[in-house]
Motif scaffolding. Structure first.
Motif, PDB file in Angstrom:
ATOM      1  N   UNK A  11     -10.092  -1.401 -13.498  1.00 45.55           N
ATOM      2  CA  UNK A  11      -8.517  -1.598 -14.164  1.00 45.55           C
ATOM      3  C   UNK A  11      -8.207   0.025 -14.654  1.00 45.55           C
ATOM      4  N   UNK A  12      -9.115   0.604 -15.229  1.00 39.47           N
ATOM      5  CA  UNK A  12      -8.786   2.045 -15.584  1.00 39.47           C
ATOM      6  C   UNK A  12      -8.457   2.923 -14.527  1.00 39.47           C
ATOM      7  N   UNK A  60       4.200  -2.930   1.870  1.00 41.02           N
ATOM      8  CA  UNK A  60       3.316  -2.131   1.332  1.00 41.02           C
ATOM      9  C   UNK A  60       3.911  -1.682  -0.274  1.00 41.02           C
ATOM     10  N   UNK A  61       3.061  -2.107  -0.919  1.00 39.27           N
ATOM     11  CA  UNK A  61       3.322  -1.920  -2.521  1.00 39.27           C
ATOM     12  C   UNK A  61       3.269  -0.551  -3.171  1.00 39.27           C
ATOM     13  N   UNK A  62       4.221  -0.496  -4.031  1.00 36.29           N
ATOM     14  CA  UNK A  62       4.237   1.020  -4.705  1.00 36.29           C
ATOM     15  C   UNK A  62       3.032   1.357  -5.292  1.00 36.29           C
ATOM     16  N   UNK A  63       2.217   0.463  -5.886  1.00 37.61           N
ATOM     17  CA  UNK A  63       1.025   0.828  -6.510  1.00 37.61           C
ATOM     18  C   UNK A  63      -0.123  -0.070  -6.086  1.00 37.61           C
ATOM     19  N   UNK A  64      -1.405   0.508  -5.906  1.00 39.84           N
ATOM     20  CA  UNK A  64      -2.511  -0.475  -5.366  1.00 39.84           C
ATOM     21  C   UNK A  64      -2.816  -1.311  -6.583  1.00 39.84           C
ATOM     22  N   UNK A  65      -3.364  -2.585  -6.089  1.00 44.53           N
ATOM     23  CA  UNK A  65      -3.994  -3.554  -7.043  1.00 44.53           C
ATOM     24  C   UNK A  65      -5.409  -3.751  -6.735  1.00 44.53           C
ATOM     25  N   UNK A  66      -6.109  -4.444  -7.472  1.00 41.25           N
ATOM     26  CA  UNK A  66      -7.442  -4.669  -7.438  1.00 41.25           C
ATOM     27  C   UNK A  66      -7.757  -5.138  -5.924  1.00 41.25           C
ATOM     28  N   UNK A  67      -7.115  -6.012  -5.417  1.00 40.09           N
ATOM     29  CA  UNK A  67      -7.342  -6.432  -3.825  1.00 40.09           C
ATOM     30  C   UNK A  67      -7.259  -5.443  -3.104  1.00 40.09           C
ATOM     31  N   UNK A  68      -5.939  -4.471  -3.137  1.00 44.98           N
ATOM     32  CA  UNK A  68      -5.794  -3.387  -2.433  1.00 44.98           C
ATOM     33  C   UNK A  68      -6.862  -2.432  -2.413  1.00 44.98           C
ATOM     34  N   UNK A  69      -7.387  -2.035  -3.512  1.00 42.65           N
ATOM     35  CA  UNK A  69      -8.659  -1.093  -3.625  1.00 42.65           C
ATOM     36  C   UNK A  69      -9.777  -1.740  -2.841  1.00 42.65           C
ATOM     37  N   UNK A  70      -9.983  -2.994  -3.263  1.00 42.65           N
ATOM     38  CA  UNK A  70     -11.305  -3.533  -2.226  1.00 42.65           C
ATOM     39  C   UNK A  70     -11.144  -3.577  -0.892  1.00 42.65           C
ATOM     40  N   UNK A  71      -9.654  -3.968  -0.469  1.00 41.32           N
ATOM     41  CA  UNK A  71      -9.477  -3.883   0.911  1.00 41.32           C
ATOM     42  C   UNK A  71      -9.681  -2.273   1.668  1.00 41.32           C
TER      43      UNK A  71
END
Length: 127
Positions: free
Chosen positions: A12-13, A36-47
């Protein structure tokens, strides 16, 4: 562009920090592809981690801990996405880059975006 601060982030940080930097670098709101989202989220980082675009976090207890390199990797991905590159091409461009090279790549693309935005603004007719 210099990423500063402490070197241990929860997911989250990490996302909060990347969000601030994407905005300050002028990389926000430039995606033409709605997938393509502007900002990555939790799922995106894991992907991205599963694809090898982002290094795996250090695991402490049951918590993933991310650092400066993860921020640089996510910023470089977002910067290259502004050029409409697919993830496979982004992966090839980022493979083996050092932190300094990631930072340089992101700074160069950010600078190009800011110059293009400035030029566009200056070329508008005055009403």
């Amino acid at each position: 562009m210099v990423v500063q601060g402490h070197d241990a982030f929860t997911l989250d940080e990490l996302l909060t920090e990347v969000g601030k930097l994407v905005t300050s670098l002028g990389l926000l709101g430039v995606q033409k592809d709605n997938r393509v989202s502007d900002l990555p989220d939790v799922r995106t980082v894991r992907y991205y981690t599963s694809l090898g675009l982002v290094d795996r976090p250090q695991i402490v207890g049951r918590q993933g801990i991310y650092g400066r390199r993860h921020i640089l990797q996510l910023l470089a991905i977002k910067a290259l996405q502004t050029l409409q590159l697919p993830l496979q091409e982004i992966q090839a461009k980022l493979y083996g880059l050092t932190d300094a090279e990631l930072e340089g790549l992101t700074g160069a693309i950010s600078g190009q975006r800011k110059r293009a935005q400035r030029d566009e603004f200056q070329s508008r007719p005055v009403l």
